[in-house]
Enzyme design. Structure first.
Site, mmCIF file in Angstrom:
data_model
loop_
_atom_site.group_PDB
_atom_site.id
_atom_site.type_symbol
_atom_site.label_atom_id
_atom_site.label_comp_id
_atom_site.label_asym_id
_atom_site.label_seq_id
_atom_site.Cartn_x
_atom_site.Cartn_y
_atom_site.Cartn_z
ATOM 1 N N SER A 168 0.854 -1.189 0.000
ATOM 2 C CA SER A 168 0.000 0.000 0.000
ATOM 3 C C SER A 168 0.894 1.245 0.000
ATOM 4 C CB SER A 168 -0.855 -0.009 1.271
ATOM 5 O OG SER A 168 -1.391 1.266 1.524
ATOM 6 N N TYR A 227 -1.860 -0.958 10.722
ATOM 7 C CA TYR A 227 -1.790 -1.243 9.284
ATOM 8 C C TYR A 227 -0.539 -0.624 8.670
ATOM 9 C CZ TYR A 227 -3.464 -1.403 4.414
ATOM 10 O OH TYR A 227 -3.601 -1.623 3.065
#
Ligand SMILES: NC(=O)c1ccc[n+]([C@@H]2O[C@H](COP(=O)([O-])OP(=O)(O)OC[C@H]3O[C@@H](n4cnc5c(N)ncnc54)[C@H](OP(=O)(O)O)[C@@H]3O)[C@@H](O)[C@H]2O)c1
Length: 306
Positions: free
Chosen positions: A179, A192
């Site tokens: 990401s 995350y």
């Protein structure tokens, strides 16, 4: 002997900038030429988290691009079964296995079952991940650990399970669905962002380690916000200017990156500007950008998977 070594070192020192310019020109020229895509007809692809979200689109895209067999892993059997049937309806062999990638024993056990039932995996896509969407103080300790186990350590176990055979066959590819948050974190998703950053370092180290391994390569994909349920509720200040990516676009570009053996893929390409800005702008200017674009507070409305 020493003089010979000195001459060699001097020659390679002089050659080095020439090589750099050559590789940059080659990369620029290749952008203008039609891409040559690698055939996937010899490949068996395993996608973790292939039952839904981007993983499901990846499984479909690999099938459409001619992969020989598809295997999907996940925790929810209903989603895996539906996705598997969709792939089989395209005429491609597909198998699913219920497997929690955060559980090392389960990964090794299911990897053995895959080898016995389906055969060798030649493309491994580490896609499964979770997000808890909270600050450090508000996060439950177990939730913090869980996201590191699934998002980062899970990739250690799956890669350890399948890479040795790829090296023996001299044919294989490891893909990490990462990401942009690995390079530019946001508040409110500390578990995350941490897991994605460490998984970025994992892939960087793995990719360099594969330099001398013929036929085995790696690809790291860093997409911007994508319209799946994972970040449901997250809001940016200018959604029209920075719309979320579509999961099928992320899947298509990822499969293409595997077929062209691209080591790093940032989606969309404008994310390269973010990386440049982060390395040259003063921190105060960056803070202002975060405030202005709303990324500073984008997780305030986060709901996640329901
Ligand atoms: N959505 C975004 O904005 C975005 C942006 C950039 C990168 N990404 C990355 O893209 C990947 C896919 O995300 P997504 O948006 O498709 O999320 P998603 O819709 O929530 O899908 C996540 C997938 O991972 C599986 N999964 C979760 N925990 C697992 C575990 N312990 N073991 C096995 N499978 C597990 C889920 O299936 P089960 O729950 O059934 O196990 C599901 O199939 C992730 O790596 C994510 O970090 C997403």
């Amino acid at each position: 002997m020493n003089t010979e070594m000195d001459w060699r070192s001097l020659a390679s020192l002089l050659l080095f900038p020439v090589q750099m310019v050559f590789y940059m020109v080659k990369a620029a020229v290749s952008l203008l030429l039609p891409v040559r895509l690698r055939e996937l007809s010899r490949d068996t692809v395993l996608i973790t988290g292939g039952g839904r979200g981007i993983g499901r689109h990846l499984a479909l895209e690999f099938a459409k691009q001619g992969a020989r067999k598809i295997i999907i892993w996940g925790r929810t059997e209903r989603c895996l079964k539906e996705a598997c049937e969709e792939i089989q309806s395209l005429g491609v062999e597909c198998h699913y296995f219920v497997c929690d990638v955060g559980n090392k024993e389960e990964v090794y056990q299911q990897a053995k079952a895959v080898r016995e039932k389906v055969g060798d995996v030649t493309i491994l896509v580490n896609n499964a991940a979770v997000v808890h969407g909270k600050t450090l103080i508000d996060s439950d300790d177990d939730a913090l650990l869980k996201s590191q186990h699934i998002n980062t350590l899970g990739q250690f176990w799956t890669t350890k399970a399948f890479l040795p055979r790829m090296l023996e066959l001299q044919h294989g590819h490891i893909v990490c669905m990462n990401s942009v948050l690995a390079l530019s974190a946001i508040p409110g998703a500390i578990d995350y962002c941490t897991s994605k950053s460490s998984s970025f370092a994992f892939m960087e180290s793995l990719t360099l380690g594969l330099l001398d391994c013929p036929g085995v390569n790696a690809t790291t994909v860093l997409p911007f916000h994508t319209s799946t349920e994972m970040f449901h509720g997250m809001k940016t200040r200018f959604p029209k200017l920075f719309p979320p990516l579509k999961p099928d676009t992320v899947a298509r570009r990822t499969v293409e990156a595997v077929q062209t053996n691209q080591a790093l893929l940032l989606l969309p390409w404008t994310m390269h500007l973010l990386v440049i800005m982060k390395s040259i702008l003063p921190h105060t200017a960056l803070e202002e950008i975060y405030r202005f674009t709303g990324s500073y507070a984008c997780m305030d409305s986060f709901k996640g998977r329901t």
